[in-house]
Design a protein around this motif. Sequence first.
Motif, PDB file in Angstrom:
ATOM      1  N   THR A  81      69.686  -4.701   3.753  1.00 19.90           N
ATOM      2  CA  THR A  81      68.773  -4.769   4.898  1.00 19.90           C
ATOM      3  C   THR A  81      69.345  -4.063   6.113  1.00 19.90           C
ATOM      4  O   THR A  81      68.612  -3.817   7.077  1.00 19.90           O
ATOM      5  CB  THR A  81      68.483  -6.227   5.317  1.00 19.90           C
ATOM      6  N   GLU A 100      64.857 -14.168  10.071  1.00 16.30           N
ATOM      7  CA  GLU A 100      63.591 -13.650  10.604  1.00 16.30           C
ATOM      8  C   GLU A 100      63.825 -12.407  11.456  1.00 16.30           C
ATOM      9  O   GLU A 100      63.044 -11.450  11.387  1.00 16.30           O
ATOM     10  CB  GLU A 100      62.875 -14.731  11.407  1.00 16.30           C
ATOM     11  N   ARG A 141      64.420  -9.636   9.092  1.00 13.90           N
ATOM     12  CA  ARG A 141      63.151  -9.232   8.482  1.00 13.90           C
ATOM     13  C   ARG A 141      62.355  -8.336   9.431  1.00 13.90           C
ATOM     14  O   ARG A 141      61.783  -7.325   9.004  1.00 13.90           O
ATOM     15  CB  ARG A 141      62.326 -10.463   8.087  1.00 13.90           C
ATOM     16  N   ARG A 142      62.320  -8.671  10.725  1.00 12.46           N
ATOM     17  CA  ARG A 142      61.621  -7.819  11.700  1.00 12.46           C
ATOM     18  C   ARG A 142      62.243  -6.426  11.731  1.00 12.46           C
ATOM     19  O   ARG A 142      61.531  -5.418  11.764  1.00 12.46           O
ATOM     20  CB  ARG A 142      61.668  -8.449  13.095  1.00 12.46           C
ATOM     21  N   VAL A 171      63.904  -4.931   9.303  1.00 12.27           N
ATOM     22  CA  VAL A 171      63.581  -4.252   8.046  1.00 12.27           C
ATOM     23  C   VAL A 171      62.147  -3.729   8.077  1.00 12.27           C
ATOM     24  O   VAL A 171      61.888  -2.586   7.689  1.00 12.27           O
ATOM     25  CB  VAL A 171      63.799  -5.191   6.831  1.00 12.27           C
ATOM     26  N   ARG A 172      61.234  -4.540   8.564  1.00 15.51           N
ATOM     27  CA  ARG A 172      59.833  -4.096   8.637  1.00 15.51           C
ATOM     28  C   ARG A 172      59.682  -2.897   9.571  1.00 15.51           C
ATOM     29  O   ARG A 172      58.915  -1.972   9.274  1.00 15.51           O
ATOM     30  CB  ARG A 172      58.933  -5.244   9.076  1.00 15.51           C
ATOM     31  N   ALA A 173      60.406  -2.887  10.667  1.00 10.59           N
ATOM     32  CA  ALA A 173      60.348  -1.746  11.589  1.00 10.59           C
ATOM     33  C   ALA A 173      60.900  -0.494  10.913  1.00 10.59           C
ATOM     34  O   ALA A 173      60.325   0.593  11.035  1.00 10.59           O
ATOM     35  CB  ALA A 173      61.130  -2.062  12.866  1.00 10.59           C
ATOM     36  N   ARG A 174      62.003  -0.643  10.186  1.00 16.20           N
ATOM     37  CA  ARG A 174      62.575   0.503   9.474  1.00 16.20           C
ATOM     38  C   ARG A 174      61.637   0.994   8.378  1.00 16.20           C
ATOM     39  O   ARG A 174      61.513   2.200   8.146  1.00 16.20           O
ATOM     40  CB  ARG A 174      63.951   0.155   8.896  1.00 16.20           C
ATOM     41  N   LEU A 175      60.995   0.062   7.667  1.00 15.74           N
ATOM     42  CA  LEU A 175      60.023   0.454   6.636  1.00 15.74           C
ATOM     43  C   LEU A 175      58.880   1.251   7.248  1.00 15.74           C
ATOM     44  O   LEU A 175      58.432   2.242   6.669  1.00 15.74           O
ATOM     45  CB  LEU A 175      59.481  -0.780   5.917  1.00 15.74           C
ATOM     46  N   SER A 176      58.421   0.840   8.407  1.00 14.31           N
ATOM     47  CA  SER A 176      57.349   1.568   9.083  1.00 14.31           C
ATOM     48  C   SER A 176      57.808   2.977   9.449  1.00 14.31           C
ATOM     49  O   SER A 176      57.074   3.950   9.233  1.00 14.31           O
ATOM     50  CB  SER A 176      56.919   0.797  10.334  1.00 14.31           C
ATOM     51  N   THR A 208      57.971   4.985   6.276  1.00  5.88           N
ATOM     52  CA  THR A 208      56.631   5.312   5.801  1.00  5.88           C
ATOM     53  C   THR A 208      56.079   6.499   6.575  1.00  5.88           C
ATOM     54  O   THR A 208      55.488   7.420   5.990  1.00  5.88           O
ATOM     55  CB  THR A 208      55.707   4.085   5.917  1.00  5.88           C
TER      56      THR A 208
END
Length: 132
Positions: free
Chosen positions: A65, A94, A97-98, A100-105, A108
């Motif tokens: 992560t 948490e 997780r935030r 990771v989600r920012a990096r995934l965005s 993408t």
Amino acid sequence: MSRSLTQTRYTISEVEARTGLTQHTLRWYERIGLMPHVDRSHSGQRRFSDGDLNWLAFVGKLRATGMSVADMVRYAELVREGEHTVDERRELLERTRRDVRARLSELTDALAVLDYKIDLYAMKEIAGKAQS
């Protein structure tokens, strides 16, 4: 028979082979407090348990992560402190997780740009062959 006598134990070499982590890394994890107390044989050799292997797998996921070593060590400390730290552990996870989600965005979006450029070059190649 007691649980400790029936539980499988692994040498540091076996853990290295199973996890892909070097012996140096395993010793370092223990030294910095990322690993819980690792049992020792009567001769002082580390003897890892299935629980230790499960913990190492979890640590590997945390590493994937991008969680900092300091945060991983803090998480390990919280686990050792007990159930009263559940809220703090959850908050740490948490936050990760935030991130990771920012990096995934971001990834993408970067992937979309790559796909666009690749498609553009493929169309230019096809157009060039059609003119030949």
